[in-house]
Design an enzyme around this catalytic site. Structure first.
Site, PDB file in Angstrom:
ATOM      1  N   LYS A  81      46.639  36.655  27.042  1.00 15.23           N
ATOM      2  CA  LYS A  81      46.166  37.998  27.385  1.00 15.23           C
ATOM      3  C   LYS A  81      45.412  38.608  26.209  1.00 15.23           C
ATOM      4  CE  LYS A  81      48.536  38.395  31.241  1.00 15.23           C
ATOM      5  NZ  LYS A  81      48.542  39.170  32.450  1.00 15.23           N
ATOM      6  N   HIS A 125      52.721  25.350  36.913  1.00 20.31           N
ATOM      7  CA  HIS A 125      51.259  25.372  36.888  1.00 20.31           C
ATOM      8  C   HIS A 125      50.663  23.981  37.010  1.00 20.31           C
ATOM      9  CE1 HIS A 125      51.395  29.588  36.136  1.00 20.31           C
ATOM     10  NE2 HIS A 125      52.263  29.380  35.185  1.00 20.31           N
ATOM     11  N   GLU A 163      29.141  37.597  42.245  1.00 22.83           N
ATOM     12  CA  GLU A 163      28.212  36.470  42.175  1.00 22.83           C
ATOM     13  C   GLU A 163      28.718  35.389  41.210  1.00 22.83           C
ATOM     14  OE1 GLU A 163      27.464  39.638  41.988  1.00 22.83           O
ATOM     15  OE2 GLU A 163      25.634  40.120  43.089  1.00 22.83           O
ATOM     16  N   SER A 178      58.447  33.128  44.887  1.00 22.71           N
ATOM     17  CA  SER A 178      57.427  32.795  45.879  1.00 22.71           C
ATOM     18  C   SER A 178      57.479  31.317  46.232  1.00 22.71           C
ATOM     19  CB  SER A 178      56.042  33.172  45.361  1.00 22.71           C
ATOM     20  OG  SER A 178      55.777  32.510  44.163  1.00 22.71           O
TER      21      SER A 178
HETATM   22  N1  GLN Z   1      58.615  36.573  42.069  1.00 25.90           N
HETATM   23  C1  GLN Z   1      57.280  36.260  41.683  1.00 25.90           C
HETATM   24  C2  GLN Z   1      56.890  34.889  42.200  1.00 25.90           C
HETATM   25  O1  GLN Z   1      57.721  34.059  42.283  1.00 25.90           O
HETATM   26  C3  GLN Z   1      57.132  36.278  40.187  1.00 25.90           C
HETATM   27  C4  GLN Z   1      55.721  36.032  39.748  1.00 25.90           C
HETATM   28  C5  GLN Z   1      55.504  36.196  38.268  1.00 25.90           C
HETATM   29  O2  GLN Z   1      56.419  36.350  37.503  1.00 25.90           O
HETATM   30  N2  GLN Z   1      54.281  36.165  37.821  1.00 25.90           N
HETATM   31  O3  GLN Z   1      55.757  34.622  42.499  1.00 25.90           O
END
Ligand code: GLN
Ligand code: ZN
Length: 716
Positions: free
Chosen positions: A102, A653, A17, A394
């Site tokens: 963290k 980011h 929620e 990625s």
């Molecule tokens: N190989 C992953 C990616 O490129 C690494 C992600 C990460 O280190 N958090 O998304």
């Protein structure tokens, strides 16, 4: 007297929620009134669960985003008036948002507040005891907030000298005293997890003073969790006139003697593991204490939000009847209380089944890889230019990809059709990278939902839940997999996708695996199996894959270990053991490879000094780490390490474009601190959360910056 105390029940709620409310409000589909109303209802639901399960519970726990941010605004660290949602969320996710970090080695992230330069605080009692939930509270809960020591230790700028620590704690004491006046004489649950950290002993004199002052304002329950307190810290705190002293209970270890009127609040049931607690031995261990007349409150060993609220799906036979999630932990507390009162014997017995034996003999680790120089020579075969360019793995995870995975899970798409689509995505990623002129390519990870869950799905021994969500930060959730038996490869992990990508290009393609530390860190571990044991077993399974990858002729392997530093033990005496574990695990993964296979290690971190011993022990060929949000000069801490380095060339980011000039300037800063022959050019991390256009623009700029660098350094 025995009572039960629950805390940390997931604010996410039984059906996520909280996520829906936050995102609805941020996205504009919920008005502020509807949003706050929704939060009140959610808090009502949580409080009802507490009331039904336990005797005591906190009130004011439902943060608007993060309890450390709630505390920061309550102490006036940032000028946000009570109820000013816009001001509050600007600090959480606006342009100048506080950094995330963290929390105590868990996968929860808190917002890291900055202490004022001068120890001066302006408490805003309107923020305490409730960020929200005022209506839902019927006056029985214990108002709660994070304590001054936890703030001081976890701030962006913790005071360094004992004098400064003292000054801040003193000023905070006064500020908290003012806040506590709002608690109307109810006992206040002051959460001080930082008291378990190294260094708490030295700060004790100031701390005792603060707690004494606060104890005079309101009856104080001082709560610590995660690890048992050091005996000297526990003894010192036990001398205070507290209403309750909370610590993790260790059967067999001596407990501090508290004055009459102080309850011992004992962390007895699990909060970080999903296995049911064995209650009968606890009765034996606690019985004498209770019989001697000590008031005891039974509590979890960690806040319950590290667990899903509950998991309603049918579980496989290895797990059925053996797990306990957050809601069930409350039940465990009640059961244990019953046991101590001489009831519930049968129920407690039936509650728990001992774990199956962990049967994973490990072969000896492979011999160390040949020396760096031999590897460097052998890897010339890769024919890479100076300042080689690559990415972390990625590529953007588009809506289409996510919907493909969903359709595969619902059976709407069969494996063959899914694989067709994945191949299409890989083909497109390779085409794009060749067009951009990158040097070491990746397949782009279109098949991966999440870097841990994906591997858990392909390994035997893991169970992945459909809806066992846990809050990571803000409204972000994840589903930690459950490791319940020795992990074994059920099918190739990365081989098929990487080989397919390699078949499309003459350039080397990296085989990318999530490392054993990260897999173990972001999963629930089997009962009775230590972190180290789980890590090594995972490393062995990954090592098998890596050897197969190399046998198929792939020449570059990357191990992702973003959890490496997060798992650095909280206590200094455990650091050497951890370093040795990391070394052995890494060598089990890549140790058997010939010198010509290039081993990359990816870390998301930029705490270069802390990383240094790990890089020396792991001895990879190339390391990529975060750099874009960090001053280049910190790289000095890595001077002389033998591996090649790729500190991030742009921030993945940010949705903003990183222009060529900016990237070039950053790379040149790196070159002031690192030798030119070992510098790689890559982003900070994976591009999965970026939109395709954003990724493309920044990669193009990055490759141009590398070309310019080659021109300037007189080679191409
Ligand atoms: N190989 C992953 C990616 O490129 C690494 C992600 C990460 O280190 N958090 O998304
Ligand atoms: Zn990363």
């Amino acid at each position: 007297m025995i009572r039960t105390l629950g805390y940390g029940l997931p604010r996410l709620g039984p059906r996520r929620e909280y996520k829906g409310l936050l995102e609805g409000f941020w996205g504009g589909s919920l008005s502020p009134q509807a949003f706050l109303q929704g939060l009140e209802e959610l808090e009502g639901l949580r409080l009802t669960a507490y009331r039904q399960g336990v005797d005591l519970y906190p009130t004011g726990e439902l943060s608007l985003y993060d309890p450390m941010l709630d505390l920061a605004v309550a102490l006036g660290l940032y000028p946000v008036a009570p109820g000013d949602l816009e001001g509050y969320y600007a600090l959480a996710r606006g342009k100048g948002a506080l950094p995330l970090r963290k929390w105590f080695g868990t996968n929860y992230h808190y917002l890291v507040p900055r202490l004022p330069e001068r120890p001066h605080y302006r408490p805003q009692p309107g923020w305490f005891p409730y960020p929200v939930g005022r209506e839902a509270d019927s006056g029985e809960g214990l108002p709660t907030l994070m304590g001054p020591y936890t703030l001081v230790r976890l701030a962006q700028n913790p005071p360094t000298s004992p004098r400064e620590v003292k000054a801040h704690l003193q000023a905070l004491g006064e500020a908290y005293a003012e806040l506590l006046r709002g608690a109307w004489g109810r006992p206040v649950l002051l959460q001080e997890p930082a008291l378990i950290l190294d260094g708490a002993e030295e700060d004790l004199p100031h701390l005792l003073e603060v707690y004494r002052l606060l104890g005079a304002q309101a009856p104080l329950v001082l709560l610590t969790y995660y690890l048992p307190l050091r005996p000297r810290v526990a003894e010192a705190l036990a001398g205070l006139p507290l209403r309750g002293l909370g610590l993790v209970f260790e059967p067999g270890a001596p407990l501090p003697r508290v004055p009459a009127g102080t309850a011992l609040v004992l962390g007895v049931v699990e909060g970080l593991s999903v296995w049911r607690t064995d209650l009968l031995p606890l009765r034996g261990a606690l019985g004498p204490l209770v019989e001697a007349g000590q008031e005891v409150w039974l509590a979890p060993k960690a806040p319950l939000h590290h667990l899903p609220w509950g998991v309603a799906e049918p579980l496989p036979p290895e797990l059925a009847g053996r797990l306990a999630f957050a809601g069930e932990r409350l039940r465990e507390l009640a059961l244990l209380k019953g046991l101590l009162l001489g009831e519930a014997q049968g129920e407690a017995q039936a509650w728990y089944t001992p774990p199956s034996p962990w049967d994973r003999g490990l072969p000896p680790p492979p011999p160390p890889r040949p020396p760096r120089e031999v590897r460097r020579q052998a890897q010339r075969e890769l024919s890479l230019p100076p300042f080689p360019t690559t990415t972390i793995g990625s590529f953007p995870q588009t809506k289409e990809l996510r919907s493909l995975r969903k359709r595969l899970h619902t059976g709407d798409l069969d494996q063959a059709a899914y694989w067709e689509k994945i191949q299409e995505a890989i083909r497109e990623n390779i085409r794009l990278q060749e067009e951009l002129g990158l040097d070491v390519l990746v397949h782009g990870e279109p098949e991966r939902s999440d870097m841990v869950e994906f591997f858990a799905e392909r390994l035997e021994g893991f169970y992945t839940t459909a809806k066992g969500f846990v809050l990571s930060y803000g409204s972000r959730v994840w589903r930690p997999p459950i490791l319940f038996a020795p992990p074994r490869r059920r099918e190739p992990l990365v081989l098929r996708e990487t080989l397919f990508a390699q078949s499309l290009t003459p350039k080397p393609v990296k085989a990318i695996l999530t490392g054993p530390i990260t897999l173990a860190a972001w999963s629930y571990l089997p009962q009775g199996v230590g972190f180290g044991e789980a890590v090594l077993a995972l490393a062995e399974a990954l090592g098998e894959e890596v050897r197969e990858v190399a046998a198929h002729g792939l020449r570059v392997v990357q191990v992702d270990e973003p959890a490496l530093l997060e798992k650095l033990p909280l206590r200094a005496e455990d650091h050497a053991g951890y370093l040795a574990l990391v070394g052995e695990a890494f060598s089990r993964v890549v140790g058997g490879l010939g010198p010509g296979v290039q081993v990359h290690l990816h870390l998301c971190y930029s705490d270069y000094a802390a990383l240094r011993p790990f890089l020396e022990t792991m001895d990879p060929d190339v390391v990529s780490l975060e750099g874009a949000r960090q001053e280049g000069e910190f790289l000095e801490a890595l001077a002389g390490v033998t591996c090649e380095l790729g500190p991030g060339a742009f921030d993945v980011h940010s949705p903003l474009e990183a222009p060529v000039e900016e990237i070039l300037a950053r790379l040149q800063t790196y070159l002031r601190h690192l030798p030119a022959e070992g510098l790689w050019v890559n982003p900070d991390c994976g591009l999965k959360t970026r939109r395709p256009e954003e990724a493309l623009t920044n990669l193009r700029n990055m490759v141009r910056a590398a070309q310019r660098l080659r021109e300037r350094w007189g080679s191409s």
